[in-house]
Design a protein around this motif. Structure first.
Motif, mmCIF file in Angstrom:
data_model
loop_
_atom_site.group_PDB
_atom_site.id
_atom_site.type_symbol
_atom_site.label_atom_id
_atom_site.label_comp_id
_atom_site.label_asym_id
_atom_site.label_seq_id
_atom_site.Cartn_x
_atom_site.Cartn_y
_atom_site.Cartn_z
ATOM 1 N N GLU A 258 0.816 -1.226 0.000
ATOM 2 C CA GLU A 258 0.000 0.000 0.000
ATOM 3 C C GLU A 258 0.845 1.269 0.000
ATOM 4 N N GLY A 259 2.187 1.133 0.023
ATOM 5 C CA GLY A 259 3.044 2.308 -0.084
ATOM 6 C C GLY A 259 3.797 2.668 1.183
ATOM 7 N N THR A 260 3.614 1.945 2.262
ATOM 8 C CA THR A 260 4.332 2.232 3.500
ATOM 9 C C THR A 260 5.815 1.903 3.337
ATOM 10 N N VAL A 261 6.683 2.867 3.638
ATOM 11 C CA VAL A 261 8.130 2.693 3.495
ATOM 12 C C VAL A 261 8.706 2.219 4.826
ATOM 13 N N LEU A 262 9.413 1.092 4.798
ATOM 14 C CA LEU A 262 10.040 0.536 5.993
ATOM 15 C C LEU A 262 11.544 0.775 6.036
ATOM 16 N N VAL A 263 12.170 0.862 4.887
ATOM 17 C CA VAL A 263 13.604 1.142 4.801
ATOM 18 C C VAL A 263 13.780 2.367 3.920
ATOM 19 N N GLU A 264 14.297 3.432 4.501
ATOM 20 C CA GLU A 264 14.450 4.683 3.769
ATOM 21 C C GLU A 264 15.587 4.582 2.752
ATOM 22 N N SER A 265 15.400 5.250 1.624
ATOM 23 C CA SER A 265 16.426 5.341 0.589
ATOM 24 C C SER A 265 16.847 6.800 0.444
ATOM 25 N N TYR A 266 18.153 7.008 0.270
ATOM 26 C CA TYR A 266 18.702 8.355 0.211
ATOM 27 C C TYR A 266 19.457 8.561 -1.100
ATOM 28 N N GLY A 267 19.567 9.812 -1.502
ATOM 29 C CA GLY A 267 20.264 10.154 -2.732
ATOM 30 C C GLY A 267 21.759 10.298 -2.501
ATOM 31 N N TRP A 268 22.446 9.165 -2.411
ATOM 32 C CA TRP A 268 23.879 9.196 -2.127
ATOM 33 C C TRP A 268 24.679 9.783 -3.279
ATOM 34 N N GLN A 269 24.233 9.587 -4.490
ATOM 35 C CA GLN A 269 24.977 10.134 -5.619
ATOM 36 C C GLN A 269 25.006 11.661 -5.574
ATOM 37 N N GLN A 270 23.866 12.284 -5.288
ATOM 38 C CA GLN A 270 23.826 13.738 -5.195
ATOM 39 C C GLN A 270 24.599 14.241 -3.980
ATOM 40 N N HIS A 271 24.623 13.436 -2.907
ATOM 41 C CA HIS A 271 25.322 13.847 -1.693
ATOM 42 C C HIS A 271 26.841 13.772 -1.844
ATOM 43 N N LEU A 272 27.348 12.768 -2.553
ATOM 44 C CA LEU A 272 28.795 12.562 -2.643
ATOM 45 C C LEU A 272 29.450 13.366 -3.764
ATOM 46 N N THR A 273 28.687 13.693 -4.808
ATOM 47 C CA THR A 273 29.285 14.336 -5.992
ATOM 48 C C THR A 273 30.016 15.642 -5.681
ATOM 49 N N PRO A 274 29.501 16.545 -4.827
ATOM 50 C CA PRO A 274 30.230 17.811 -4.597
ATOM 51 C C PRO A 274 31.560 17.644 -3.857
ATOM 52 N N TYR A 275 31.783 16.505 -3.189
ATOM 53 C CA TYR A 275 32.957 16.370 -2.330
ATOM 54 C C TYR A 275 34.067 15.510 -2.941
ATOM 55 N N PHE A 276 33.822 14.891 -4.085
ATOM 56 C CA PHE A 276 34.808 13.994 -4.670
ATOM 57 C C PHE A 276 35.005 14.329 -6.143
ATOM 58 N N ARG A 277 36.184 13.944 -6.623
ATOM 59 C CA ARG A 277 36.495 14.111 -8.041
ATOM 60 C C ARG A 277 36.241 12.799 -8.775
ATOM 61 N N PRO A 278 35.871 12.875 -10.049
ATOM 62 C CA PRO A 278 35.686 11.625 -10.821
ATOM 63 C C PRO A 278 36.992 10.851 -10.926
ATOM 64 N N LEU A 279 36.910 9.547 -10.775
ATOM 65 C CA LEU A 279 38.090 8.693 -10.858
ATOM 66 C C LEU A 279 38.430 8.436 -12.315
ATOM 67 N N PRO A 280 39.724 8.320 -12.647
ATOM 68 C CA PRO A 280 40.103 8.058 -14.047
ATOM 69 C C PRO A 280 39.691 6.664 -14.483
#
Length: 280
Positions: A258-280
Protein backbone atom coordinates in the motif's frame (compact mmCIF):
# COMPACT_ATOMS: atom_id res chain seq x y z
CA UNK A 1 6.48 -58.90 -34.42
CA UNK A 2 8.24 -61.01 -31.84
CA UNK A 3 8.05 -60.07 -28.20
CA UNK A 4 11.38 -59.69 -26.43
CA UNK A 5 11.67 -61.61 -23.21
CA UNK A 6 13.03 -58.74 -21.10
CA UNK A 7 12.41 -57.62 -17.55
CA UNK A 8 11.02 -54.14 -17.00
CA UNK A 9 12.82 -52.16 -14.27
CA UNK A 10 11.95 -48.99 -12.44
CA UNK A 11 13.55 -45.59 -12.94
CA UNK A 12 15.91 -45.87 -9.96
CA UNK A 13 17.11 -49.32 -11.05
CA UNK A 14 17.63 -48.05 -14.60
CA UNK A 15 19.77 -45.18 -13.30
CA UNK A 16 21.86 -47.52 -11.15
CA UNK A 17 22.43 -49.87 -14.08
CA UNK A 18 23.39 -46.94 -16.30
CA UNK A 19 25.93 -45.63 -13.78
CA UNK A 20 27.45 -49.09 -13.34
CA UNK A 21 27.55 -50.19 -16.99
CA UNK A 22 28.01 -46.86 -18.81
CA UNK A 23 29.80 -44.51 -16.40
CA UNK A 24 31.53 -42.68 -19.26
CA UNK A 25 28.20 -41.38 -20.66
CA UNK A 26 26.56 -38.68 -18.55
CA UNK A 27 24.34 -35.65 -18.94
CA UNK A 28 25.96 -32.24 -19.07
CA UNK A 29 25.37 -30.38 -15.81
CA UNK A 30 23.91 -26.85 -16.07
CA UNK A 31 26.51 -24.10 -15.89
CA UNK A 32 25.39 -20.87 -14.23
CA UNK A 33 28.71 -19.06 -13.93
CA UNK A 34 30.57 -19.10 -17.26
CA UNK A 35 33.93 -17.46 -17.84
CA UNK A 36 34.46 -15.98 -21.29
CA UNK A 37 38.23 -16.06 -20.84
CA UNK A 38 38.16 -19.79 -20.01
CA UNK A 39 36.00 -20.52 -23.06
CA UNK A 40 38.32 -18.63 -25.39
CA UNK A 41 41.44 -20.28 -23.98
CA UNK A 42 39.93 -23.76 -24.14
CA UNK A 43 38.78 -23.19 -27.72
CA UNK A 44 42.27 -22.09 -28.73
CA UNK A 45 43.78 -25.15 -27.06
CA UNK A 46 41.29 -27.39 -28.87
CA UNK A 47 42.10 -25.80 -32.23
CA UNK A 48 45.86 -26.16 -31.73
CA UNK A 49 45.99 -29.93 -32.23
CA UNK A 50 47.91 -29.71 -35.52
CA UNK A 51 50.09 -26.73 -34.61
CA UNK A 52 53.68 -26.69 -33.40
CA UNK A 53 54.48 -27.76 -29.87
CA UNK A 54 55.72 -24.27 -29.04
CA UNK A 55 52.36 -22.76 -30.01
CA UNK A 56 50.41 -25.40 -28.08
CA UNK A 57 52.57 -24.85 -25.00
CA UNK A 58 51.96 -21.09 -25.17
CA UNK A 59 48.18 -21.55 -25.34
CA UNK A 60 48.21 -24.00 -22.44
CA UNK A 61 50.38 -21.68 -20.39
CA UNK A 62 47.94 -18.82 -20.99
CA UNK A 63 45.06 -20.88 -19.61
CA UNK A 64 47.15 -22.05 -16.64
CA UNK A 65 48.02 -18.46 -15.76
CA UNK A 66 44.35 -17.49 -15.83
CA UNK A 67 43.39 -20.40 -13.57
CA UNK A 68 46.23 -19.58 -11.17
CA UNK A 69 44.95 -16.00 -10.95
CA UNK A 70 41.43 -17.25 -10.22
CA UNK A 71 42.73 -19.69 -7.62
CA UNK A 72 44.79 -17.02 -5.87
CA UNK A 73 41.81 -14.65 -5.72
CA UNK A 74 39.59 -17.43 -4.39
CA UNK A 75 42.18 -18.37 -1.73
CA UNK A 76 42.29 -14.74 -0.55
CA UNK A 77 38.50 -14.73 -0.28
CA UNK A 78 38.49 -18.02 1.66
CA UNK A 79 41.19 -16.74 4.02
CA UNK A 80 39.14 -13.63 4.78
CA UNK A 81 36.11 -15.81 5.55
CA UNK A 82 38.18 -17.95 7.93
CA UNK A 83 39.63 -14.89 9.66
CA UNK A 84 36.18 -13.33 9.96
CA UNK A 85 34.91 -16.37 11.83
CA UNK A 86 37.64 -16.10 14.47
CA UNK A 87 36.95 -12.54 15.62
CA UNK A 88 33.94 -10.28 16.02
CA UNK A 89 35.89 -7.03 15.77
CA UNK A 90 36.62 -7.52 12.10
CA UNK A 91 33.60 -7.63 9.83
CA UNK A 92 33.40 -9.12 6.37
CA UNK A 93 30.37 -8.58 4.18
CA UNK A 94 29.55 -9.98 0.78
CA UNK A 95 27.27 -7.89 -1.37
CA UNK A 96 25.08 -9.79 -3.78
CA UNK A 97 23.89 -7.98 -6.88
CA UNK A 98 20.10 -7.88 -7.36
CA UNK A 99 18.93 -11.25 -8.66
CA UNK A 100 16.21 -12.00 -11.15
CA UNK A 101 12.96 -10.56 -9.75
CA UNK A 102 10.47 -12.78 -7.99
CA UNK A 103 6.97 -12.57 -9.47
CA UNK A 104 3.86 -12.97 -7.37
CA UNK A 105 1.22 -14.24 -7.01
CA UNK A 106 2.82 -17.57 -7.84
CA UNK A 107 1.51 -21.10 -7.50
CA UNK A 108 3.72 -24.13 -8.29
CA UNK A 109 0.55 -26.14 -9.00
CA UNK A 110 -1.05 -23.50 -11.24
CA UNK A 111 -3.67 -25.41 -13.30
CA UNK A 112 -4.13 -22.73 -15.98
CA UNK A 113 -3.58 -19.07 -16.82
CA UNK A 114 -3.38 -16.69 -13.89
CA UNK A 115 -5.94 -13.95 -13.39
CA UNK A 116 -3.43 -11.08 -13.59
CA UNK A 117 -2.15 -9.94 -16.98
CA UNK A 118 1.30 -9.19 -15.50
CA UNK A 119 2.42 -10.52 -12.08
CA UNK A 120 3.79 -8.07 -9.54
CA UNK A 121 7.57 -7.94 -9.29
CA UNK A 122 9.76 -8.14 -6.18
CA UNK A 123 13.53 -7.62 -6.40
CA UNK A 124 15.89 -9.39 -4.03
CA UNK A 125 19.12 -7.86 -2.70
CA UNK A 126 21.30 -9.67 -0.16
CA UNK A 127 24.07 -8.57 2.21
CA UNK A 128 25.77 -11.57 3.83
CA UNK A 129 27.98 -11.51 6.93
CA UNK A 130 30.03 -14.66 6.45
CA UNK A 131 31.48 -14.78 9.95
CA UNK A 132 28.13 -15.69 11.53
CA UNK A 133 26.90 -16.64 8.78
CA UNK A 134 23.69 -14.71 8.14
CA UNK A 135 22.32 -12.84 5.15
CA UNK A 136 19.87 -9.96 5.25
CA UNK A 137 17.65 -10.22 2.17
CA UNK A 138 15.95 -6.96 1.21
CA UNK A 139 12.62 -7.57 -0.51
CA UNK A 140 12.07 -4.60 -2.82
CA UNK A 141 8.53 -4.31 -4.17
CA UNK A 142 8.24 -2.78 -7.64
CA UNK A 143 6.60 0.27 -6.08
CA UNK A 144 9.70 0.82 -3.92
CA UNK A 145 12.35 0.00 -6.51
CA UNK A 146 14.39 3.00 -7.66
CA UNK A 147 17.10 1.35 -9.76
CA UNK A 148 19.61 -1.52 -9.81
CA UNK A 149 22.62 0.79 -9.79
CA UNK A 150 24.99 2.00 -7.13
CA UNK A 151 22.20 3.65 -5.10
CA UNK A 152 20.75 0.25 -4.26
CA UNK A 153 24.11 -1.09 -3.10
CA UNK A 154 24.93 1.95 -0.98
CA UNK A 155 21.50 2.30 0.64
CA UNK A 156 21.09 -1.30 1.73
CA UNK A 157 24.71 -1.83 2.75
CA UNK A 158 24.38 1.29 4.93
CA UNK A 159 21.28 -0.16 6.58
CA UNK A 160 23.13 -3.41 7.29
CA UNK A 161 26.30 -1.77 8.66
CA UNK A 162 24.60 0.22 11.40
CA UNK A 163 27.54 0.47 13.83
CA UNK A 164 31.25 1.37 13.42
CA UNK A 165 33.70 -1.50 13.02
CA UNK A 166 37.47 -1.87 13.30
CA UNK A 167 38.04 -3.46 9.92
CA UNK A 168 35.53 -4.00 7.13
CA UNK A 169 36.04 -6.21 4.07
CA UNK A 170 33.47 -5.94 1.28
CA UNK A 171 33.42 -8.73 -1.30
CA UNK A 172 31.53 -8.06 -4.52
CA UNK A 173 31.08 -9.72 -7.85
CA UNK A 174 32.13 -7.91 -11.00
CA UNK A 175 28.81 -6.22 -11.81
CA UNK A 176 30.01 -2.86 -13.06
CA UNK A 177 26.52 -1.38 -13.04
CA UNK A 178 25.91 -2.15 -9.35
CA UNK A 179 29.08 -2.12 -7.29
CA UNK A 180 32.14 -1.60 -9.51
CA UNK A 181 31.75 2.10 -10.16
CA UNK A 182 32.76 5.55 -8.97
CA UNK A 183 29.97 6.11 -6.45
CA UNK A 184 30.65 2.94 -4.47
CA UNK A 185 34.34 3.86 -4.23
CA UNK A 186 33.37 7.36 -3.09
CA UNK A 187 31.07 5.83 -0.50
CA UNK A 188 33.86 3.63 0.88
CA UNK A 189 36.14 6.69 1.14
CA UNK A 190 33.32 8.63 2.84
CA UNK A 191 32.94 5.86 5.44
CA UNK A 192 36.61 5.98 6.42
CA UNK A 193 36.78 9.80 6.35
CA UNK A 194 34.01 9.94 8.95
CA UNK A 195 35.89 7.35 11.04
CA UNK A 196 33.09 4.81 10.84
CA UNK A 197 35.79 2.20 10.10
CA UNK A 198 39.52 2.18 10.73
CA UNK A 199 40.03 0.44 7.39
CA UNK A 200 37.71 -0.59 4.57
CA UNK A 201 38.81 -2.93 1.78
CA UNK A 202 36.74 -3.53 -1.34
CA UNK A 203 37.41 -6.82 -3.16
CA UNK A 204 36.18 -8.04 -6.55
CA UNK A 205 36.21 -11.66 -7.64
CA UNK A 206 37.41 -12.58 -11.12
CA UNK A 207 34.73 -12.21 -13.82
CA UNK A 208 33.18 -15.59 -14.56
CA UNK A 209 34.33 -17.04 -11.21
CA UNK A 210 32.17 -15.01 -8.85
CA UNK A 211 30.17 -17.63 -6.98
CA UNK A 212 30.18 -16.84 -3.26
CA UNK A 213 27.98 -16.81 -0.16
CA UNK A 214 25.07 -14.64 -1.43
CA UNK A 215 24.62 -16.99 -4.41
CA UNK A 216 24.27 -19.89 -1.97
CA UNK A 217 21.61 -18.03 0.02
CA UNK A 218 19.77 -16.93 -3.14
CA UNK A 219 19.74 -20.53 -4.36
CA UNK A 220 18.10 -21.74 -1.14
CA UNK A 221 15.42 -19.06 -1.47
CA UNK A 222 14.70 -19.97 -5.11
CA UNK A 223 14.41 -23.67 -4.22
CA UNK A 224 11.83 -22.86 -1.54
CA UNK A 225 9.90 -20.53 -3.83
CA UNK A 226 9.48 -23.24 -6.48
CA UNK A 227 7.56 -25.37 -3.97
CA UNK A 228 5.54 -22.68 -2.16
CA UNK A 229 2.44 -20.75 -3.09
CA UNK A 230 2.87 -17.01 -2.51
CA UNK A 231 0.35 -14.22 -2.98
CA UNK A 232 1.74 -11.30 -0.96
CA UNK A 233 5.04 -9.76 0.10
CA UNK A 234 4.61 -11.08 3.64
CA UNK A 235 4.35 -14.62 2.26
CA UNK A 236 7.59 -14.08 0.27
CA UNK A 237 9.21 -12.95 3.53
CA UNK A 238 8.01 -16.17 5.20
CA UNK A 239 9.56 -18.17 2.34
CA UNK A 240 12.90 -16.41 2.84
CA UNK A 241 12.77 -17.06 6.58
CA UNK A 242 11.87 -20.74 6.17
CA UNK A 243 14.38 -21.40 3.38
CA UNK A 244 17.03 -22.45 5.93
CA UNK A 245 16.73 -24.49 9.10
CA UNK A 246 19.47 -22.60 10.96
CA UNK A 247 18.11 -19.14 10.17
CA UNK A 248 20.80 -18.04 7.72
CA UNK A 249 18.39 -16.06 5.53
CA UNK A 250 16.74 -13.06 7.23
CA UNK A 251 13.97 -11.21 5.34
CA UNK A 252 13.68 -7.43 5.42
CA UNK A 253 10.78 -5.71 3.68
CA UNK A 254 11.70 -2.38 2.11
CA UNK A 255 8.08 -1.37 1.82
CA UNK A 256 4.51 -2.68 1.76
CA UNK A 257 2.08 -2.97 -1.13
CA UNK A 258 0.00 0.00 0.00
CA UNK A 259 3.04 2.31 -0.08
CA UNK A 260 4.33 2.23 3.50
CA UNK A 261 8.13 2.69 3.50
CA UNK A 262 10.04 0.54 5.99
CA UNK A 263 13.60 1.14 4.80
CA UNK A 264 14.45 4.68 3.77
CA UNK A 265 16.43 5.34 0.59
CA UNK A 266 18.70 8.35 0.21
CA UNK A 267 20.26 10.15 -2.73
CA UNK A 268 23.88 9.20 -2.13
CA UNK A 269 24.98 10.13 -5.62
CA UNK A 270 23.83 13.74 -5.19
CA UNK A 271 25.32 13.85 -1.69
CA UNK A 272 28.79 12.56 -2.64
CA UNK A 273 29.29 14.34 -5.99
CA UNK A 274 30.23 17.81 -4.60
CA UNK A 275 32.96 16.37 -2.33
CA UNK A 276 34.81 13.99 -4.67
CA UNK A 277 36.49 14.11 -8.04
CA UNK A 278 35.69 11.63 -10.82
CA UNK A 279 38.09 8.69 -10.86
CA UNK A 280 40.10 8.06 -14.05
Amino acid sequence: MTTLEACVVGLSSFRNLWRNLLPHISSNKPSTDLCWQCQRNNYQVFRSANLLEVVKSAKLKKQEQHLLLVQSERSVYQKMVADCKTTCQELQLSLGAPTEPVHYPSDPMQPGPIYFLTPRKCDLFGVCCEGIPQEVNYLIDEGMSSSKGSSTVINYSTCTISSPTTELDLNCDNCSGQNKNTFVLWYCAWQTMHKLHHSLDLHFLITGHTKFAPDWCFGLIKQRLRKTRVNTLSEIADVVKDSTVTGVNIPQLVGLEEGTVLVESYGWQQHLTPYFRPLP
